[in-house]
Write a protein that holds these residues in place. Sequence first.
Motif, PDB file in Angstrom:
ATOM      1  N   MET A   1       0.849  -1.202   0.000  1.00  0.00           N
ATOM      2  CA  MET A   1       0.000   0.000   0.000  1.00  0.00           C
ATOM      3  C   MET A   1       0.882   1.250   0.000  1.00  0.00           C
ATOM      4  SD  MET A   1      -3.046   0.988   2.658  1.00  0.00           S
ATOM      5  CE  MET A   1      -4.052   2.446   2.400  1.00  0.00           C
ATOM      6  N   THR A   2       0.557   2.212  -0.847  1.00  0.00           N
ATOM      7  CA  THR A   2       1.357   3.428  -0.981  1.00  0.00           C
ATOM      8  C   THR A   2       1.281   4.281   0.278  1.00  0.00           C
ATOM      9  OG1 THR A   2       0.955   3.461  -3.364  1.00  0.00           O
ATOM     10  CG2 THR A   2       1.715   5.504  -2.349  1.00  0.00           C
ATOM     11  N   VAL A   3       2.441   4.651   0.798  1.00  0.00           N
ATOM     12  CA  VAL A   3       2.482   5.524   1.971  1.00  0.00           C
ATOM     13  C   VAL A   3       2.242   6.958   1.503  1.00  0.00           C
ATOM     14  CG1 VAL A   3       3.845   6.359   3.911  1.00  0.00           C
ATOM     15  CG2 VAL A   3       4.088   3.984   3.149  1.00  0.00           C
ATOM     16  N   THR A   4       1.130   7.536   1.937  1.00  0.00           N
ATOM     17  CA  THR A   4       0.704   8.849   1.459  1.00  0.00           C
ATOM     18  C   THR A   4       0.550   9.815   2.626  1.00  0.00           C
ATOM     19  OG1 THR A   4      -0.518   7.784  -0.350  1.00  0.00           O
ATOM     20  CG2 THR A   4      -1.043  10.090   0.123  1.00  0.00           C
ATOM     21  N   VAL A   5       1.062  11.007   2.435  1.00  0.00           N
ATOM     22  CA  VAL A   5       0.987  12.062   3.452  1.00  0.00           C
ATOM     23  C   VAL A   5       0.346  13.296   2.837  1.00  0.00           C
ATOM     24  CG1 VAL A   5       2.359  13.682   4.833  1.00  0.00           C
ATOM     25  CG2 VAL A   5       2.939  11.257   4.826  1.00  0.00           C
ATOM     26  N   GLY A   6      -0.512  13.947   3.582  1.00  0.00           N
ATOM     27  CA  GLY A   6      -1.068  15.229   3.164  1.00  0.00           C
ATOM     28  C   GLY A   6      -0.352  16.368   3.857  1.00  0.00           C
ATOM     29  N   ILE A   7      -0.240  17.493   3.173  1.00  0.00           N
ATOM     30  CA  ILE A   7       0.347  18.699   3.770  1.00  0.00           C
ATOM     31  C   ILE A   7      -0.652  19.840   3.590  1.00  0.00           C
ATOM     32  CG2 ILE A   7       2.219  20.378   3.746  1.00  0.00           C
ATOM     33  CD1 ILE A   7       4.051  18.272   2.570  1.00  0.00           C
ATOM     34  N   ILE A   8      -1.033  20.466   4.696  1.00  0.00           N
ATOM     35  CA  ILE A   8      -1.920  21.632   4.654  1.00  0.00           C
ATOM     36  C   ILE A   8      -1.179  22.817   5.256  1.00  0.00           C
ATOM     37  CG2 ILE A   8      -4.063  22.652   5.515  1.00  0.00           C
ATOM     38  CD1 ILE A   8      -5.307  19.883   5.497  1.00  0.00           C
ATOM     39  N   ARG A  50       3.977   9.270  -1.654  1.00  0.00           N
ATOM     40  CA  ARG A  50       3.122  10.266  -2.309  1.00  0.00           C
ATOM     41  C   ARG A  50       2.743  11.344  -1.309  1.00  0.00           C
ATOM     42  NH1 ARG A  50      -1.028   7.225  -4.182  1.00  0.00           N
ATOM     43  NH2 ARG A  50      -0.128   7.055  -6.268  1.00  0.00           N
ATOM     44  N   VAL A  51       2.674  12.586  -1.783  1.00  0.00           N
ATOM     45  CA  VAL A  51       2.280  13.721  -0.951  1.00  0.00           C
ATOM     46  C   VAL A  51       1.144  14.460  -1.642  1.00  0.00           C
ATOM     47  CG1 VAL A  51       2.970  15.987  -0.075  1.00  0.00           C
ATOM     48  CG2 VAL A  51       4.492  14.022   0.217  1.00  0.00           C
ATOM     49  N   LEU A  52       0.062  14.690  -0.908  1.00  0.00           N
ATOM     50  CA  LEU A  52      -1.072  15.474  -1.404  1.00  0.00           C
ATOM     51  C   LEU A  52      -0.969  16.887  -0.865  1.00  0.00           C
ATOM     52  CD1 LEU A  52      -3.996  12.915  -0.808  1.00  0.00           C
ATOM     53  CD2 LEU A  52      -2.421  13.085  -2.756  1.00  0.00           C
ATOM     54  N   LEU A  53      -1.134  17.859  -1.746  1.00  0.00           N
ATOM     55  CA  LEU A  53      -1.011  19.271  -1.366  1.00  0.00           C
ATOM     56  C   LEU A  53      -2.121  20.063  -2.051  1.00  0.00           C
ATOM     57  CD1 LEU A  53       0.905  21.377   0.094  1.00  0.00           C
ATOM     58  CD2 LEU A  53       1.996  21.672  -2.131  1.00  0.00           C
ATOM     59  N   PRO A  54      -2.910  20.835  -1.299  1.00  0.00           N
ATOM     60  CA  PRO A  54      -3.965  21.628  -1.941  1.00  0.00           C
ATOM     61  C   PRO A  54      -3.378  22.833  -2.669  1.00  0.00           C
ATOM     62  CG  PRO A  54      -3.932  22.073   0.417  1.00  0.00           C
ATOM     63  CD  PRO A  54      -2.935  20.974   0.174  1.00  0.00           C
ATOM     64  N   VAL A 107      -4.876   9.027   3.583  1.00  0.00           N
ATOM     65  CA  VAL A 107      -3.527   9.437   3.964  1.00  0.00           C
ATOM     66  C   VAL A 107      -3.141   8.824   5.310  1.00  0.00           C
ATOM     67  CG1 VAL A 107      -3.587  11.610   2.668  1.00  0.00           C
ATOM     68  CG2 VAL A 107      -4.382  11.568   5.050  1.00  0.00           C
ATOM     69  N   ASN A 108      -1.841   8.584   5.466  1.00  0.00           N
ATOM     70  CA  ASN A 108      -1.321   8.038   6.718  1.00  0.00           C
ATOM     71  C   ASN A 108      -1.017   9.127   7.740  1.00  0.00           C
ATOM     72  OD1 ASN A 108      -0.112   6.317   4.241  1.00  0.00           O
ATOM     73  ND2 ASN A 108      -0.616   4.944   5.938  1.00  0.00           N
ATOM     74  N   LEU A 109      -0.940  10.365   7.285  1.00  0.00           N
ATOM     75  CA  LEU A 109      -0.540  11.483   8.144  1.00  0.00           C
ATOM     76  C   LEU A 109      -0.925  12.776   7.449  1.00  0.00           C
ATOM     77  CD1 LEU A 109       1.356  12.515  10.604  1.00  0.00           C
ATOM     78  CD2 LEU A 109       3.142  12.634   8.859  1.00  0.00           C
ATOM     79  N   ILE A 110      -1.279  13.794   8.239  1.00  0.00           N
ATOM     80  CA  ILE A 110      -1.464  15.151   7.692  1.00  0.00           C
ATOM     81  C   ILE A 110      -0.503  16.077   8.419  1.00  0.00           C
ATOM     82  CG2 ILE A 110      -3.029  17.089   7.313  1.00  0.00           C
ATOM     83  CD1 ILE A 110      -5.361  15.137   7.315  1.00  0.00           C
ATOM     84  N   ALA A 111       0.413  16.680   7.683  1.00  0.00           N
ATOM     85  CA  ALA A 111       1.299  17.701   8.238  1.00  0.00           C
ATOM     86  C   ALA A 111       0.584  19.042   8.132  1.00  0.00           C
ATOM     87  CB  ALA A 111       2.625  17.743   7.482  1.00  0.00           C
ATOM     88  N   VAL A 112       0.504  19.765   9.242  1.00  0.00           N
ATOM     89  CA  VAL A 112      -0.256  21.017   9.296  1.00  0.00           C
ATOM     90  C   VAL A 112       0.689  22.162   9.628  1.00  0.00           C
ATOM     91  CG1 VAL A 112      -2.225  22.211  10.314  1.00  0.00           C
ATOM     92  CG2 VAL A 112      -2.242  19.715  10.134  1.00  0.00           C
ATOM     93  N   LEU A 113       0.731  23.167   8.768  1.00  0.00           N
ATOM     94  CA  LEU A 113       1.516  24.370   9.002  1.00  0.00           C
ATOM     95  C   LEU A 113       0.542  25.494   9.317  1.00  0.00           C
ATOM     96  CD1 LEU A 113       3.212  22.511   6.949  1.00  0.00           C
ATOM     97  CD2 LEU A 113       4.558  24.579   6.543  1.00  0.00           C
ATOM     98  N   LEU A 157       8.657   8.642   9.427  1.00  0.00           N
ATOM     99  CA  LEU A 157       8.892   7.322  10.009  1.00  0.00           C
ATOM    100  C   LEU A 157       7.608   6.756  10.622  1.00  0.00           C
ATOM    101  CD1 LEU A 157      12.374   7.935  11.670  1.00  0.00           C
ATOM    102  CD2 LEU A 157      11.902   6.435   9.706  1.00  0.00           C
ATOM    103  N   CYS A 158       6.820   7.616  11.245  1.00  0.00           N
ATOM    104  CA  CYS A 158       5.542   7.152  11.803  1.00  0.00           C
ATOM    105  C   CYS A 158       4.562   6.784  10.693  1.00  0.00           C
ATOM    106  CB  CYS A 158       4.939   8.228  12.703  1.00  0.00           C
ATOM    107  SG  CYS A 158       5.804   8.477  14.277  1.00  0.00           S
ATOM    108  N   ALA A 159       4.485   7.618   9.651  1.00  0.00           N
ATOM    109  CA  ALA A 159       3.545   7.371   8.558  1.00  0.00           C
ATOM    110  C   ALA A 159       3.861   6.069   7.834  1.00  0.00           C
ATOM    111  CB  ALA A 159       3.560   8.541   7.582  1.00  0.00           C
ATOM    112  N   SER A 160       5.138   5.730   7.712  1.00  0.00           N
ATOM    113  CA  SER A 160       5.537   4.528   6.987  1.00  0.00           C
ATOM    114  C   SER A 160       5.486   3.278   7.862  1.00  0.00           C
ATOM    115  CB  SER A 160       6.944   4.703   6.410  1.00  0.00           C
ATOM    116  OG  SER A 160       7.890   4.947   7.443  1.00  0.00           O
ATOM    117  N   GLY A 161       5.088   3.437   9.133  1.00  0.00           N
ATOM    118  CA  GLY A 161       4.933   2.294  10.011  1.00  0.00           C
ATOM    119  C   GLY A 161       6.216   1.797  10.633  1.00  0.00           C
ATOM    120  N   ARG A 162       7.278   2.562  10.551  1.00  0.00           N
ATOM    121  CA  ARG A 162       8.565   2.109  11.094  1.00  0.00           C
ATOM    122  C   ARG A 162       8.707   2.440  12.579  1.00  0.00           C
ATOM    123  NH1 ARG A 162      12.885   4.374   7.006  1.00  0.00           N
ATOM    124  NH2 ARG A 162      14.297   3.049   8.236  1.00  0.00           N
ATOM    125  N   ILE A 163       7.802   3.245  13.096  1.00  0.00           N
ATOM    126  CA  ILE A 163       7.763   3.538  14.531  1.00  0.00           C
ATOM    127  C   ILE A 163       6.402   3.112  15.052  1.00  0.00           C
ATOM    128  CG2 ILE A 163       7.761   5.368  16.278  1.00  0.00           C
ATOM    129  CD1 ILE A 163       9.747   6.905  14.593  1.00  0.00           C
TER     130      ILE A 163
END
Length: 342
Positions: A1-8, A50-54, A107-113, A157-163
């Motif tokens: 399964m593709t490890v996908t992260v969103g960034i907002i 993969r990274v999703l960005l609006p 997504v496995n994670l959303i990074a929020v700025l 590392l958390c999103a990819s399941g390594r932690i």
Amino acid sequence: MTVTVGIIANPASGRDLRRLTAQAGLHSSTDKANAIQRLLGAFAVTGVERVLLPTDMTGIAAAVLKASSGAQARAARWPQLEFLDFPLSQTVADTRQAARLMVARGVNLIAVLGGDGTHKAVAAEAGQVPLLALSTGTNNAFPELRETTTAGLAGGLCASGRIPPSVGLRQNKRLLVTVPEQDLCECALVDVAVSPRTFIGARALSRSEDLAQVFVTFGEPHAIGLSALAGLWCPVSRQAEHGAWLQLGEGSAHTLHAPLAPGVIQACGIRAWGPLPPGQPQPLVLPRGTLALDGEREIEFSDHDHPQVTLDRHGPLSIDVEAALAYAARERLLAMPLTFTR
């Protein structure tokens, strides 16, 4: 399964009215685009594919897109970028819509700025998707001040399941605000303030005379914003089961000087205070006024309303950057064996 992260990255965070009423710094679109590029470099070495960005109307996404075709991005092997294009209102609705689309994409994670308000908006839509909280707002109690490169390593590392989630994730507290007469239920991640001002107006609260009561999920001595009142008077940690409350106003026996906004230190009279246990609804001391959630007034209430504030333990999941990187160091997760060729 593709490890996908969103960034907002909220284009408006760090650019509100408090730039005029206080000495807060400015987080430009260029700063945010650069921070995203640092995240992408960190994600590249941690297994994010993969990274999703609006898209946005301030040039953040455009700058990232341009950088993605550059030599540095190719050398670092950035994750595949995908831009979420939807009609923009340039309001908080855009943040919430982006979060909804990311959750729907798994997504496995959303990074929020952003600041506290941005994180509150994303948390309202994220469900059990963890947040990587990065500070670029005015009031930044919930997102701790981190360098995005190292925070990105922890998040990737958390999103990819390594932690393991038990190591890298933290369940946060929240405050539930209910007004039954208005059929309203909202939440705050850090603080709820009760103000005698009866109209929402410019939203931000940074004057002592505008405060009658403050509830906090946590209050740290080094914080800025309304939670600093608890942090400097009756500190309570993020990990504690309880929160705290304070009653403010004239006739108090003690006056506390607290930084309610960058460069704004107010003398606030402390009339009473105590721990805020989870699951016990708290009434308000005023019959009418406004409620500020995470620093901004959002709710007006009158004599006919009966608002209550309740602490619970079911807030958003977030990355514990220090714990995650400590685990990565112990397990040598970022170490690669050298290979030799003849």
